[in-house]
Design an enzyme around this catalytic site. Structure first.
Site, PDB file in Angstrom:
ATOM      1  N   LYS C  80       7.859  -7.158  -6.884  1.00 25.49           N
ATOM      2  CA  LYS C  80       6.655  -6.318  -6.915  1.00 25.49           C
ATOM      3  C   LYS C  80       7.099  -4.862  -6.831  1.00 25.49           C
ATOM      4  CE  LYS C  80       2.163  -5.771  -4.514  1.00 25.49           C
ATOM      5  NZ  LYS C  80       1.322  -6.259  -3.400  1.00 25.49           N
ATOM      6  N   SER C 155      -3.390  -7.762  -4.514  1.00 30.91           N
ATOM      7  CA  SER C 155      -2.736  -6.718  -5.274  1.00 30.91           C
ATOM      8  C   SER C 155      -1.465  -7.161  -5.974  1.00 30.91           C
ATOM      9  CB  SER C 155      -2.389  -5.548  -4.359  1.00 30.91           C
ATOM     10  OG  SER C 155      -1.419  -5.933  -3.402  1.00 30.91           O
ATOM     11  N   SER C 179      -3.115 -10.209  -0.404  1.00 31.61           N
ATOM     12  CA  SER C 179      -2.522  -9.791  -1.680  1.00 31.61           C
ATOM     13  C   SER C 179      -1.431 -10.689  -2.228  1.00 31.61           C
ATOM     14  CB  SER C 179      -1.978  -8.364  -1.549  1.00 31.61           C
ATOM     15  OG  SER C 179      -3.033  -7.445  -1.627  1.00 31.61           O
TER      16      SER C 179
END
Lengths: 95, 478, 488
Positions: C80, C155, C179
């Site tokens: 990420k 997210s 997330s």
């Protein structure tokens, strides 16, 4: 809880975020809605409940006083927007 | 006087750790810009603080030194504001739960006597960087080497009533932090900074007047002058129908005045909250006891011991314990030469005068404690007269070597050979028959004259005690 | 016929590397080819690191040849873009950091690098991890591989979409209010948010420091366990990381779950839960019972307060954490600032998107003079009450099960105009972050061609138990093996 444009201007200044005049109403409306959501907190009486700042009930760990960081100024300033003579430059600060 | 001055001080002492309070970057003063600012100090994305154990230890020793309760649990909070020398946009400080609680110190008053000044609290926090206002094409340069240097902020009660008391308190704290070895006390370099909160009120009033905060004070002299100026300004203002505005004012030493610092007057709302990156600092009795055990003897205790152990006056003991370096120096000399009074006289006399003349600190005195001990030993064993000792001291100061080396090189060894002195004494008696007769007749007053003549004839090298004794023997005992 | 490389588990890939069936370079090349082919339709990556990946793969091959590799050596993954990667742009999904090249590695990255993994690229994400749909990214929305008109969740939406589309066997994510779990649920993956303090936050760009925790998104509990094993554990750079031994997760994966007490919080099955999602979650729970678990209804009485509490705590911390983005030392700086205020206000206004600004403003407001007690302190007290709910529950049960998300993946734009509706999509995931508890999401039976997530929450440091339960369920079902159309 309802915020108006003046409230938004005050908060935005504290947060150093420019909010344009035409954005301000929309921002005020969104923030007011979020605060309405948040206001649901008041349904519970929390008198006497100790605040929980952190999920861990653990003391701070301490680091020995040892210098471990070499000078890496060039690396650390590689993506800096404006530097000169090793200094970061900003518009003149008046004291 | 109709007006009473009320003063409280906020002192920021940079703690003498090797690394920063939350990072492993060095804290040395004077490095090239931003060469001592690591990713944590620069607040790069993703970095986290880890607390320096030594900063905690130092804060605890200060707390113990002022008789304060050391918090078993203290909490770091974020103080949020934007400024270019504050990389994270917040300063990590302690707010509601500081590490050092209420304590006090005693200060000596000018007119004699002492006064107790309360210390409200002392807390750990990080220093900010520096803005350099030299012209970079109309821009300001930011150096973050100082960012993250540990500070102990020491907040006093508004207990001081005159600029002199404020200075006495500041000096006392300065002495303490230096004794503890937790701060180098260098005011010019900003290691020890004083902000003064000053207000005035009509004598007899129990309400505090509106205060102003004075900043940018980098010597004790300026502290006194800044407060003095500010008190006069506030009194004038009120007497002319005006009112004091609560604000921060900058002291300008060049003009000897304070002026409003409007740029910082914007309504501050620091939005303190507990720093989620740092957990509470928890200390138990054993932790604190272990730290207190490492503490050196403190100035007040040392002064009392000097008075007792070395039979010094309170005044002399106070002078000799003003700094830990002076006290250590004196004590080494006193024990080395075996005569505390003599050691005290030299340390406060010739040594202090020479240091003062050359603008040096005792720590870098050309004559160290061992050197002075060597000199005083020669004085005590009669090798040197008092006068010669001063000459030898001057030579030592100039770097000519140890007392013994100088005595040897200059042939200054005091003449103690009885035969040689007797020969000179005989010459002097022969040359001064009148005085010799008077002494024989019991007129002790002429003794000094005759001794002086012998010393003169020996070019100062004769041992005065022996001269005395031989004269007596020859003229009185025969 | 052997499975295609992109359908193999981490264990199978590692075995293939060891048996010289294929090299790490071939494996990386295979995945880079899939990225080139499939990602243009997904936008799951903001940076692809083909050259670096092949170099890392070659190094891993050399290591394997010497026989000193570990269980992850030579395996590709995606990070990420919230994790700092030395020498590689780390944008956090924000224009603010569009030009930021991190000068150091996050601990998660460093540990996986040391284990010999090969980073293929950096995953798209909601800006500064603020969002539940991956629509707030400066680099544009990510599409759900199951239906490109739908969101992948957020997210960690890029990480989830990439793993679901088989662009990498595993990806890292972070979870502040759901997330990792919510995108795992919406993309049909297994994702775990560990106990707060289990995984170091050093180099993981902070959103809300007392809530953020990193973890893996994978296609199975077994794969997730392998990656968690590599990243979990004490880190002296993070004061909040816990100095306690990390159990061998693989060792207990196969343990039986007979007698396992599973709590079903009644508040998680009430109004607001899509009935089809409910049915799917109940089917999965029935499967747990079939495997010997006992279920018991429990109550987490303050569940409804988790979202309001979170929207005070998270924005408050975020408003302070994001103050460092000021255009001075790195990141976006506005053109020709006329003075210092202008530099700050314009750089930040230009560098941050609307959702990030909203949260900064809310956070600033709730901490400001006169409001602190009513908002921030109150939220901290509620956080205590929410945690106490869990303490009571875990006195009675071993794990808590329920839905991860009230709905399946929603359409792009469906909730984008209404922050509060969006916030409520995290209603089941937020409480675990507030309490700091470990929680995971794993696939239940899909509904209408869209994945559904079963959430499991455990007591502090009970990751091994969660992974064990998930693994046993996955041994008995094939919901986690479903492949999005076009990604076979």
């Amino acid at each position: 809880m309802s915020l108006d444009r003046a409230d938004v201007a005050k908060i935005a200044h504290l947060a150093r975020l420019a909010v344009d005049g035409d954005e301000a109403d929309a921002v005020a409306r969104d923030l007011s809605r979020i605060l309405d959501l948040v206001a649901q907190m008041s349904v519970v009486n929390t008198g006497g409940v100790p605040p929980m700042a952190h999920p861990l009930d653990m003391p701070q760990r301490l680091r020995p006083d040892v210098v471990t960081e070499p000078d890496r100024r060039d690396d650390l300033q590689a993506t800096a927007p404006a530097t000169e003579a090793g200094l970061y430059l900003v518009p003149r600060v008046i004291e | 006087m109709e007006w009473e001055t009320v003063i409280g001080l906020e002192i920021h002492a940079q703690l003498a750790t090797r690394s920063k309070i939350f990072s492993g970057a060095p804290t040395a003063f004077g490095a090239a810009p931003n060469t001592q600012a690591c990713e944590i100090d620069l607040a790069l994305p993703g970095v986290l603080p880890v607390l320096n154990a030594e900063a905690v230890r130092m804060a605890v020793t200060f707390g113990a030194a002022i008789g304060a309760a050391v918090a078993r649990r203290s909490v770091f909070a974020r103080k949020n504001y934007f400024y270019p020398d504050l990389p994270k946009g917040y300063q990590i400080s302690q707010y509601e739960q500081p590490i050092v609680g209420r304590g006090q110190v005693e200060i000596a008053l000018d007119g004699g006597g002492t006064k107790t000044v309360g210390v409200t609290r002392a807390h750990l926090e990080e220093d900010a960087g520096k803005s350099l206002h030299e012209d970079f094409h109309g821009m300001t340069g930011i150096d973050l080497n100082r960012a993250g240097t540990p500070l102990l902020e020491i907040v006093s009660e508004p207990d001081m009533r005159s600029p002199a008391e404020a200075v006495a308190y500041a000096r006392k704290i300065h002495q303490l932090v230096r004794y503890l070895g937790i701060c180098d006390g260098n005011m010019q370099e900003g290691s020890f900074r004083c902000d003064a909160n000053v207000s005035v009120r009509r004598r007899g009033s129990d309400r505090l007047g509106t205060r102003t905060e004075l900043k940018n004070i980098n010597s004790f002299r300026f502290l006194e002058r800044a407060i003095q100026y500010e008190v006069e300004r506030q009194v004038d203002l009120i007497e002319n129908g005006g009112a004091v505005v609560q604000e921060t004012r900058l002291y300008d030493p060049a003009r000897d005045e304070t002026r409003s610092m409007r740029s910082k007057e914007e309504a501050n709302d620091y939005r303190y909250f507990p720093d989620p990156d740092l957990l509470p600092v928890v200390l138990d009795e054993d932790d604190i006891a272990a730290i207190v055990a490492t503490m050196p003897e403190l100035p007040d205790a040392k002064r009392e011991r000097f008075e007792r152990a070395y039979q010094l006056s309170a005044y002399d003991a106070g002078l000799l314990t003003a700094t830990r370096e002076t006290a250590d120096y004196f004590e080494a000399v006193a024990q080395g030469c075996g005569d505390a009074k003599l050691a005290a006289n030299w340390v406060m006399g010739d040594l202090a005068a020479a240091l003062n003349r050359d603008g040096r600190e005792i720590a870098d005195s050309p004559v160290d404690a061992m050197g002075l001990t060597g000199l005083l030993q020669r004085l005590r064993d009669g090798t040197l007269s008092g006068k010669l000792a001063k000459d030898v001291f001057a030579a030592m100061w100039a770097g000519e070597g140890s007392a013994d080396a100088i005595i040897e090189a200059r042939g200054l060894r005091q003449v103690s050979d009885v035969g040689a002195i007797e020969a000179i004494v005989d010459q002097v008696i022969a040359a001064n028959p009148d005085q010799a007769g008077q002494l024989r007749a019991g007129k002790d007053k002429v003794m000094g004259f005759l001794v002086g003549q012998v010393m003169k004839a020996s070019q100062g090298k004769a041992n005065p005690a022996q001269v005395n004794e031989i004269l007596r023997r020859k003229l009185l005992d025969s | 016929m052997s499975l295609p490389l992109h359908e193999r588990s981490l264990g199978q890939l590692a075995a293939g590397l060891r048996a010289r069936e294929f090299s790490s370079r071939e494996l990386a090349t295979h995945y880079l080819g899939r990225i080139a082919r499939l990602d243009p339709g997904l936008n799951s990556l903001v940076t692809t690191c083909a050259e670096d990946a092949l170099a890392a793969a070659d190094a891993a091959d050399a290591r394997l040849a010497r026989g000193d590799g570990g269980p992850l050596t030579g395996l590709p993954l995606i990070h990420k873009d919230i994790f700092c990667t030395q020498g590689v742009r780390t944008s956090c999904g924000s224009r603010m950091l569009d030009t930021f090249v991190a000068p150091y590695d996050a601990t998660v990255v460093a540990r996986l690098k040391a284990a010999g993994t090969v980073m293929l690229g950096k995953a798209n994400m909601d800006e500064f991890a603020m969002g539940s749909s991956n629509e707030t990214s400066w680099y544009g929305p990510v599409r759900n591989p199951w239906d490109p008109d739908r969101v992948p969740g957020g997210s960690s939406g890029g990480s989830a979409a990439a793993v679901a589309a088989r662009l990498a066997p595993v990806a890292t994510g972070t979870d502040t209010g759901g997330s990792i779990r919510q995108p795992a649920a919406l993309c049909g993956l297994t994702g775990i948010k560990p106990t707060y303090g289990r995984v170091s936050r050093w180099g993981m760009i902070a959103f809300a420091s007392s809530l953020d925790q990193g973890g893996p998104l994978a296609r199975s509990a077994q794969d997730a366990a392998l990656v968690l094993q590599a990243v979990a554990g004490y880190d002296p750079h993070d004061s909040t990381s816990v100095d306690a031994p990390v159990p061998e997760y693989a060792a207990t994966l196969d343990d039986g779950i007979a007698g396992l007490r599973v709590g079903l919080p009644k508040e998680y099955f009430g109004e607001g839960l899509d009935p089809k999602v409910r049915h799917s979650v109940e089917t999965a729970i029935a499967e747990l019972r079939r495997l010997g678990a006992q279920t018991v209804e429990i109550s987490l009485a303050n569940t409804a307060l988790a979202v309001p509490t979170y929207y005070v705590v998270a924005p408050a911390e975020c408003s302070s954490n994001l103050a460092r983005y000021d255009g001075v030392r790195y990141g976006h700086r506005c053109a020709d600032p006329k003075d210092l205020s202008d530099l700050y206000e314009r750089s930040r206004a230009e560098g941050f998107g609307a959702e990030v600004k909203r949260r900064i403003l809310i956070g600033t407001y709730v901490l400001s003079a006169g409001y602190y007690d009513a908002y921030y302190l109150k939220a901290q007290q509620l956080r205590q009450l929410i945690s106490e709910d869990f303490r009571r529950a875990f006195a009675e049960v071993d794990v808590i099960a329920g839905p991860t998300s009230p709905t399946t993946a929603f359409r792009l734009g469906e909730k984008a105009g209404d922050p509060v509706t969006m916030y409520l999509s995290d209603i089941y995931t937020i409480a675990a972050n507030l309490a700091g508890l470990p929680a995971m999401s794993l696939p239940a039976e899909p509904v209408g061609g869209l994945p559904v997530g079963l959430q499991l929450m455990g007591n502090y440091f009970a990751e091994a138990r969660l992974l064990n339960v998930a693994h046993r369920l996955q041994e008995a079902t094939d919901w986690h093996r479903r492949v999005p159309p076009g990604c076979e």
